[in-house]
Design a protein around this motif. Structure first.
Motif, PDB file in Angstrom:
ATOM      1  N   GLN A  51     -21.689  39.288 -58.616  1.00  0.00           N
ATOM      2  CA  GLN A  51     -20.501  38.712 -59.241  1.00  0.00           C
ATOM      3  C   GLN A  51     -19.531  39.796 -59.698  1.00  0.00           C
ATOM      4  O   GLN A  51     -18.318  39.649 -59.571  1.00  0.00           O
ATOM      5  CB  GLN A  51     -20.902  37.821 -60.413  1.00  0.00           C
ATOM      6  CG  GLN A  51     -21.547  36.531 -59.966  1.00  0.00           C
ATOM      7  CD  GLN A  51     -21.886  35.629 -61.132  1.00  0.00           C
ATOM      8  OE1 GLN A  51     -21.376  35.790 -62.238  1.00  0.00           O
ATOM      9  NE2 GLN A  51     -22.766  34.669 -60.888  1.00  0.00           N
ATOM     10  N   SER A  52     -20.054  40.870 -60.237  1.00  0.00           N
ATOM     11  CA  SER A  52     -19.203  41.968 -60.685  1.00  0.00           C
ATOM     12  C   SER A  52     -18.442  42.575 -59.510  1.00  0.00           C
ATOM     13  O   SER A  52     -17.239  42.836 -59.594  1.00  0.00           O
ATOM     14  CB  SER A  52     -20.051  43.040 -61.366  1.00  0.00           C
ATOM     15  OG  SER A  52     -19.280  44.156 -61.691  1.00  0.00           O
ATOM     16  N   THR A  53     -19.151  42.805 -58.427  1.00  0.00           N
ATOM     17  CA  THR A  53     -18.529  43.379 -57.235  1.00  0.00           C
ATOM     18  C   THR A  53     -17.456  42.454 -56.699  1.00  0.00           C
ATOM     19  O   THR A  53     -16.349  42.886 -56.369  1.00  0.00           O
ATOM     20  CB  THR A  53     -19.598  43.652 -56.158  1.00  0.00           C
ATOM     21  OG1 THR A  53     -20.558  44.560 -56.695  1.00  0.00           O
ATOM     22  CG2 THR A  53     -18.989  44.241 -54.908  1.00  0.00           C
ATOM     23  N   ARG A  54     -17.778  41.181 -56.637  1.00  0.00           N
ATOM     24  CA  ARG A  54     -16.812  40.205 -56.115  1.00  0.00           C
ATOM     25  C   ARG A  54     -15.575  40.120 -57.012  1.00  0.00           C
ATOM     26  O   ARG A  54     -14.443  40.083 -56.530  1.00  0.00           O
ATOM     27  CB  ARG A  54     -17.483  38.845 -56.004  1.00  0.00           C
ATOM     28  CG  ARG A  54     -16.619  37.812 -55.364  1.00  0.00           C
ATOM     29  CD  ARG A  54     -17.391  36.543 -55.150  1.00  0.00           C
ATOM     30  NE  ARG A  54     -16.529  35.561 -54.513  1.00  0.00           N
ATOM     31  CZ  ARG A  54     -16.858  34.329 -54.290  1.00  0.00           C
ATOM     32  NH1 ARG A  54     -18.049  33.898 -54.621  1.00  0.00           N
ATOM     33  NH2 ARG A  54     -16.021  33.507 -53.730  1.00  0.00           N
ATOM     34  N   SER A  56     -14.356  42.342 -59.041  1.00  0.00           N
ATOM     35  CA  SER A  56     -13.576  43.574 -59.091  1.00  0.00           C
ATOM     36  C   SER A  56     -12.878  43.892 -57.781  1.00  0.00           C
ATOM     37  O   SER A  56     -12.017  44.765 -57.741  1.00  0.00           O
ATOM     38  CB  SER A  56     -14.480  44.745 -59.478  1.00  0.00           C
ATOM     39  OG  SER A  56     -15.377  45.031 -58.427  1.00  0.00           O
ATOM     40  N   GLY A  57     -13.302  43.226 -56.728  1.00  0.00           N
ATOM     41  CA  GLY A  57     -12.712  43.504 -55.424  1.00  0.00           C
ATOM     42  C   GLY A  57     -13.245  44.774 -54.795  1.00  0.00           C
ATOM     43  O   GLY A  57     -12.773  45.205 -53.759  1.00  0.00           O
ATOM     44  N   ARG A  58     -14.239  45.393 -55.418  1.00  0.00           N
ATOM     45  CA  ARG A  58     -14.831  46.609 -54.854  1.00  0.00           C
ATOM     46  C   ARG A  58     -15.975  46.226 -53.935  1.00  0.00           C
ATOM     47  O   ARG A  58     -16.522  45.145 -54.020  1.00  0.00           O
ATOM     48  CB  ARG A  58     -15.371  47.502 -55.984  1.00  0.00           C
ATOM     49  CG  ARG A  58     -14.266  48.030 -56.881  1.00  0.00           C
ATOM     50  CD  ARG A  58     -14.853  48.860 -57.968  1.00  0.00           C
ATOM     51  NE  ARG A  58     -15.688  48.001 -58.824  1.00  0.00           N
ATOM     52  CZ  ARG A  58     -15.971  48.268 -60.081  1.00  0.00           C
ATOM     53  NH1 ARG A  58     -15.534  49.354 -60.640  1.00  0.00           N
ATOM     54  NH2 ARG A  58     -16.711  47.451 -60.788  1.00  0.00           N
ATOM     55  N   ASP A  59     -16.368  47.165 -53.085  1.00  0.00           N
ATOM     56  CA  ASP A  59     -17.520  46.889 -52.236  1.00  0.00           C
ATOM     57  C   ASP A  59     -18.797  47.319 -52.947  1.00  0.00           C
ATOM     58  O   ASP A  59     -18.767  48.088 -53.898  1.00  0.00           O
ATOM     59  CB  ASP A  59     -17.389  47.553 -50.863  1.00  0.00           C
ATOM     60  CG  ASP A  59     -17.327  49.064 -50.949  1.00  0.00           C
ATOM     61  OD1 ASP A  59     -18.277  49.659 -51.505  1.00  0.00           O
ATOM     62  OD2 ASP A  59     -16.345  49.651 -50.454  1.00  0.00           O
ATOM     63  N   ALA A  60     -19.905  46.818 -52.485  1.00  0.00           N
ATOM     64  CA  ALA A  60     -21.190  47.060 -53.141  1.00  0.00           C
ATOM     65  C   ALA A  60     -21.551  48.544 -53.171  1.00  0.00           C
ATOM     66  O   ALA A  60     -22.168  49.016 -54.127  1.00  0.00           O
ATOM     67  CB  ALA A  60     -22.286  46.257 -52.450  1.00  0.00           C
ATOM     68  N   ALA A  61     -21.181  49.298 -52.143  1.00  0.00           N
ATOM     69  CA  ALA A  61     -21.524  50.723 -52.097  1.00  0.00           C
ATOM     70  C   ALA A  61     -20.869  51.483 -53.245  1.00  0.00           C
ATOM     71  O   ALA A  61     -21.438  52.426 -53.790  1.00  0.00           O
ATOM     72  CB  ALA A  61     -21.115  51.313 -50.759  1.00  0.00           C
ATOM     73  N   THR A  62     -19.670  51.054 -53.636  1.00  0.00           N
ATOM     74  CA  THR A  62     -18.954  51.724 -54.718  1.00  0.00           C
ATOM     75  C   THR A  62     -19.714  51.606 -56.031  1.00  0.00           C
ATOM     76  O   THR A  62     -19.715  52.528 -56.838  1.00  0.00           O
ATOM     77  CB  THR A  62     -17.549  51.103 -54.884  1.00  0.00           C
ATOM     78  OG1 THR A  62     -16.883  51.161 -53.633  1.00  0.00           O
ATOM     79  CG2 THR A  62     -16.743  51.812 -55.933  1.00  0.00           C
ATOM     80  N   ASP A  63     -20.360  50.464 -56.253  1.00  0.00           N
ATOM     81  CA  ASP A  63     -21.050  50.212 -57.518  1.00  0.00           C
ATOM     82  C   ASP A  63     -22.517  50.618 -57.508  1.00  0.00           C
ATOM     83  O   ASP A  63     -23.193  50.505 -58.523  1.00  0.00           O
ATOM     84  CB  ASP A  63     -20.961  48.725 -57.870  1.00  0.00           C
ATOM     85  CG  ASP A  63     -19.557  48.311 -58.273  1.00  0.00           C
ATOM     86  OD1 ASP A  63     -18.764  49.202 -58.622  1.00  0.00           O
ATOM     87  OD2 ASP A  63     -19.274  47.111 -58.241  1.00  0.00           O
TER      88      ASP A  63
END
Length: 74
Positions: A51-54, A56-63
Motif C-alpha cells: 500500500q505504501s508503494t502504491r 507513493s507512486g514509487r516502485d517496490a525496488a526503491t523501498d
C-alpha cells in the motif's frame, strides 16, 4: 500470561502430541502461537509495504532498503 480454553477433543490431541514429543502442552501451544503471529505479522508488513508503494507512486525496488530496516525494528 494467557489462558486458553480448548474443547476436550483438541486438548486430548494436544496432550497426546506432547507425550509423543516429550514436551509440555504449554511449549507446543507457545510454538503454535508464535508461528501464527509470525505468519500474520509478516503478511501485515507485506500489505503495508504494498500500500505504501502504491500510494507513493514509487516502485517496490526503491523501498526495499527501507523495509529491510523496518523488519529489524520488531
Amino acid at each position: 500470561m494467557l489462558g486458553v480454553r480448548l474443547d476436550s477433543e483438541l486438548e486430548e490431541r494436544l496432550a497426546a502430541v506432547a507425550r509423543t514429543q516429550g514436551r509440555s502442552k504449554s511449549d507446543i501451544a507457545r510454538e503454535a502461537v508464535r508461528r501464527y503471529v509470525d505468519l500474520h505479522d509478516e503478511a501485515y508488513r507485506r500489505e503495508a509495504r504494498r500500500q505504501s508503494t502504491r500510494a507513493s507512486g514509487r516502485d517496490a525496488a526503491t523501498d526495499a532498503a527501507f523495509w529491510q530496516d523496518a523488519a529489524a525494528w520488531k
